[in-house]
Design a protein around this motif. Structure first.
Motif, mmCIF file in Angstrom:
data_model
loop_
_atom_site.group_PDB
_atom_site.id
_atom_site.type_symbol
_atom_site.label_atom_id
_atom_site.label_comp_id
_atom_site.label_asym_id
_atom_site.label_seq_id
_atom_site.Cartn_x
_atom_site.Cartn_y
_atom_site.Cartn_z
ATOM 1 N N GLY A 233 0.792 -1.226 0.000
ATOM 2 C CA GLY A 233 0.000 0.000 0.000
ATOM 3 C C GLY A 233 0.821 1.271 0.000
ATOM 4 O O GLY A 233 0.456 2.257 0.639
ATOM 5 N N GLY A 234 1.963 1.234 -0.674
ATOM 6 C CA GLY A 234 2.793 2.419 -0.756
ATOM 7 C C GLY A 234 3.722 2.618 0.420
ATOM 8 O O GLY A 234 4.495 3.572 0.456
ATOM 9 N N VAL A 235 3.652 1.714 1.412
ATOM 10 C CA VAL A 235 4.512 1.825 2.595
ATOM 11 C C VAL A 235 5.591 0.753 2.525
ATOM 12 O O VAL A 235 5.302 -0.427 2.309
ATOM 13 N N LYS A 236 6.860 1.171 2.696
ATOM 14 C CA LYS A 236 7.964 0.222 2.728
ATOM 15 C C LYS A 236 8.189 -0.252 4.159
ATOM 16 O O LYS A 236 8.417 0.549 5.063
ATOM 17 N N ASN A 237 8.093 -1.561 4.353
ATOM 18 C CA ASN A 237 8.301 -2.150 5.669
ATOM 19 C C ASN A 237 9.586 -2.962 5.672
ATOM 20 O O ASN A 237 9.757 -3.866 4.857
ATOM 21 N N ALA A 238 10.496 -2.638 6.587
ATOM 22 C CA ALA A 238 11.759 -3.355 6.683
ATOM 23 C C ALA A 238 11.545 -4.712 7.334
ATOM 24 O O ALA A 238 10.553 -4.959 8.023
ATOM 25 N N HIS A 239 12.520 -5.617 7.124
ATOM 26 C CA HIS A 239 12.353 -7.007 7.552
ATOM 27 C C HIS A 239 12.610 -7.213 9.041
ATOM 28 O O HIS A 239 12.325 -8.289 9.568
ATOM 29 N N LEU A 240 13.141 -6.215 9.736
ATOM 30 C CA LEU A 240 13.409 -6.358 11.163
ATOM 31 C C LEU A 240 12.171 -5.931 11.949
ATOM 32 O O LEU A 240 11.722 -4.790 11.867
ATOM 33 N N ILE A 241 11.620 -6.879 12.711
ATOM 34 C CA ILE A 241 10.354 -6.662 13.411
ATOM 35 C C ILE A 241 10.610 -6.434 14.894
ATOM 36 O O ILE A 241 11.369 -7.182 15.528
ATOM 37 N N ASN A 242 9.965 -5.412 15.448
ATOM 38 C CA ASN A 242 10.071 -5.132 16.872
ATOM 39 C C ASN A 242 9.248 -6.158 17.646
ATOM 40 O O ASN A 242 8.027 -6.189 17.525
ATOM 41 N N PRO A 243 9.898 -7.024 18.446
ATOM 42 C CA PRO A 243 9.151 -8.069 19.141
ATOM 43 C C PRO A 243 8.259 -7.532 20.254
ATOM 44 O O PRO A 243 7.405 -8.270 20.763
ATOM 45 N N LYS A 244 8.430 -6.271 20.616
ATOM 46 C CA LYS A 244 7.594 -5.687 21.668
ATOM 47 C C LYS A 244 6.305 -5.100 21.115
ATOM 48 O O LYS A 244 5.259 -5.172 21.746
ATOM 49 N N THR A 245 6.375 -4.523 19.909
ATOM 50 C CA THR A 245 5.193 -3.899 19.319
ATOM 51 C C THR A 245 4.538 -4.746 18.235
ATOM 52 O O THR A 245 3.350 -4.585 17.951
ATOM 53 N N GLY A 246 5.331 -5.627 17.594
ATOM 54 C CA GLY A 246 4.817 -6.425 16.495
ATOM 55 C C GLY A 246 4.921 -5.766 15.140
ATOM 56 O O GLY A 246 4.563 -6.368 14.124
ATOM 57 N N TYR A 247 5.421 -4.534 15.106
ATOM 58 C CA TYR A 247 5.552 -3.787 13.861
ATOM 59 C C TYR A 247 7.034 -3.662 13.479
ATOM 60 O O TYR A 247 7.913 -3.773 14.338
ATOM 61 N N PRO A 248 7.327 -3.425 12.185
ATOM 62 C CA PRO A 248 8.721 -3.175 11.806
ATOM 63 C C PRO A 248 9.290 -2.003 12.599
ATOM 64 O O PRO A 248 8.583 -1.046 12.914
ATOM 65 N N PHE A 249 10.569 -2.109 12.933
ATOM 66 C CA PHE A 249 11.230 -1.024 13.662
ATOM 67 C C PHE A 249 11.112 0.283 12.882
ATOM 68 O O PHE A 249 11.307 0.313 11.667
ATOM 69 N N GLN A 250 10.809 1.345 13.603
ATOM 70 C CA GLN A 250 10.752 2.678 13.016
ATOM 71 C C GLN A 250 11.711 3.566 13.809
ATOM 72 O O GLN A 250 11.373 4.051 14.885
ATOM 73 N N ASN A 251 12.905 3.714 13.333
ATOM 74 C CA ASN A 251 13.887 4.592 13.971
ATOM 75 C C ASN A 251 14.829 5.124 12.899
ATOM 76 O O ASN A 251 14.597 4.937 11.706
ATOM 77 N N GLU A 252 15.880 5.802 13.306
ATOM 78 C CA GLU A 252 16.759 6.442 12.330
ATOM 79 C C GLU A 252 17.864 5.538 11.802
ATOM 80 O O GLU A 252 18.640 5.945 10.933
ATOM 81 N N MET A 253 17.948 4.291 12.295
ATOM 82 C CA MET A 253 19.029 3.405 11.875
ATOM 83 C C MET A 253 18.861 2.962 10.417
ATOM 84 O O MET A 253 17.778 2.550 9.997
ATOM 85 N N ILE A 254 19.957 3.023 9.668
ATOM 86 C CA ILE A 254 19.993 2.503 8.300
ATOM 87 C C ILE A 254 20.770 1.191 8.267
ATOM 88 O O ILE A 254 20.321 0.211 7.698
ATOM 89 N N SER A 255 21.941 1.174 8.874
ATOM 90 C CA SER A 255 22.687 -0.085 8.968
ATOM 91 C C SER A 255 23.616 -0.048 10.173
ATOM 92 O O SER A 255 23.996 1.025 10.661
ATOM 93 N N VAL A 256 23.940 -1.234 10.649
ATOM 94 C CA VAL A 256 24.836 -1.411 11.791
ATOM 95 C C VAL A 256 25.852 -2.484 11.431
ATOM 96 O O VAL A 256 25.471 -3.584 11.016
ATOM 97 N N GLN A 292 32.890 -3.455 18.701
ATOM 98 C CA GLN A 292 33.297 -2.289 17.919
ATOM 99 C C GLN A 292 32.278 -2.124 16.790
ATOM 100 O O GLN A 292 32.016 -3.077 16.050
ATOM 101 N N VAL A 293 31.716 -0.928 16.669
ATOM 102 C CA VAL A 293 30.511 -0.773 15.848
ATOM 103 C C VAL A 293 30.569 0.487 14.982
ATOM 104 O O VAL A 293 31.084 1.528 15.400
ATOM 105 N N TYR A 294 30.027 0.337 13.781
ATOM 106 C CA TYR A 294 29.888 1.427 12.817
ATOM 107 C C TYR A 294 28.397 1.591 12.527
ATOM 108 O O TYR A 294 27.729 0.640 12.095
ATOM 109 N N LEU A 295 27.853 2.783 12.792
ATOM 110 C CA LEU A 295 26.428 3.047 12.650
ATOM 111 C C LEU A 295 26.187 4.041 11.515
ATOM 112 O O LEU A 295 26.833 5.091 11.451
ATOM 113 N N ILE A 296 25.268 3.717 10.626
ATOM 114 C CA ILE A 296 24.794 4.661 9.615
ATOM 115 C C ILE A 296 23.334 4.956 9.942
ATOM 116 O O ILE A 296 22.540 4.037 10.158
#
Length: 319
Positions: A233-256, A292-296
């Protein structure tokens, strides 16, 4: 005088992706047949795509199963990371993953309704999962496991262990982009260099640039929202699902991207960090100096930015 080291290369298909192994030894002491046997053994335990696998037996059972070595190790790691990340990494999220169209079954035509998500959340939660002796048991008969988030990292570790059992001390093992290295390239003595995809301007943009890591030991894995998603329906949903809410994560992370001692650890924490906001991730990393982590991440104006731990920065090759 010891025989000179030669380069040996093995590659093939496994776990819905490809693998590649480079190692240095006087002779071809590890063969593709040995690698295939190891991969088959892991799939028989952990693969949701293998109909008779042990994890599928667990998912169909009312109480649980007698766990083999692979299921015990990965199940124990999943429970440990679940506790450590306050439930952001949860290997029981499989019903929600399937509902959003990312599981082994055919994807549904529409996104799940709020009522469906509420019902599925009652079947999710690693607090309902326990290792008791050699048994993996569940409190809720409908609890299901999905270890895909860490199974590839674990597989890389198992293949590295196969090489080390044959006294190989210089190698690179890669499966589905998850990597573990030890030693150096020969005869040059160069360190291993690993490239990291860097998406350009949004969470779903194509990779544009690369950072290069210089590494002699450890594992490096990446999780991101820019490759695997579904549009409903025009909405892009990422494959990582928040197990607390049941919805795809919605935050500023692009890759880790995570560097850790082993690929199982790196693979688990890259998923968990993708579920945190930037401030929360940075706090978490200060408490975990072994990572040791690189965040985009995405700025509020839609542009991409990045940051890294000091240990990660020391490993970067400057252009």
């Amino acid at each position: 005088m010891p025989a000179p080291l030669q380069a040996f290369h093995l590659s093939g298909h496994a776990q819905g992706t490809t693998y590649a192994i480079t190692y240095y030894a006087p002779d071809s002491v590890v063969t593709k047949e040995q690698v295939t046997q190891q991969l088959t053994e892991i799939d028989a335990s952990l693969s949701l795509y293998h109909p008779g696998s042990l994890i599928n037996q667990f998912n169909e059972a009312r109480r649980g199963v007698l766990a083999d070595r692979h299921l015990k190790i990965v199940g124990s790691a999943a429970l440990r990371v679940y506790q450590d990340t306050d439930g952001l990494f949860d290997a029981t999220v499989e019903p929600l993953v399937q509902a959003w169209g990312f599981g082994p079954q055919a994807p549904p035509a529409a996104a799940p309704t709020p009522a469906t998500i509420r019902a599925l959340l009652a079947r999710v939660g690693s607090d309902k999962l326990h290792l008791r002796g050699d048994s993996l048991v569940k409190d809720v008969p409908t609890l299901r496991l999905d270890l895909n988030g860490i199974a590839q990292g674990y597989t890389v570790d198992v293949l590295a262990a196969l090489l080390e059992r044959h006294c190989i001390r210089d190698y690179l093992v890669e499966l589905g982009g998850e990597i573990r290295v030890r030693g150096r390239k020969w005869p040059s003595g160069e360190r291993w260099r690993v490239g990291i995809e860097r998406p350009d301007t949004s969470a779903f943009a194509a990779p544009a640039l690369q950072q290069i890591i210089d590494l002699t030991t450890g594992a490096i894995t990446t999780s991101g929202n820019y490759r695997k998603f579904r549009q409903v329906g025009g909405v892009k949903n990422a494959h990582l699902i928040n197990p607390k809410t049941g919805y795809p994560f919605q935050n500023e992370m692009i890759s880790v991207t995570v560097i850790a001692r082993d690929a199982l650890t790196a693979d688990a924490y890259d998923n968990a960090l993708m579920g945190m906001d930037l401030a929360g991730a940075l706090v978490f990393l200060r408490q975990h100096p072994e990572l040791q982590v690189y965040l985009i991440y995405q700025r509020p104006n839609g542009t991409a930015a990045d940051t890294a731990t000091s240990g990660f920065q020391r490993l970067l090759l400057n252009p």
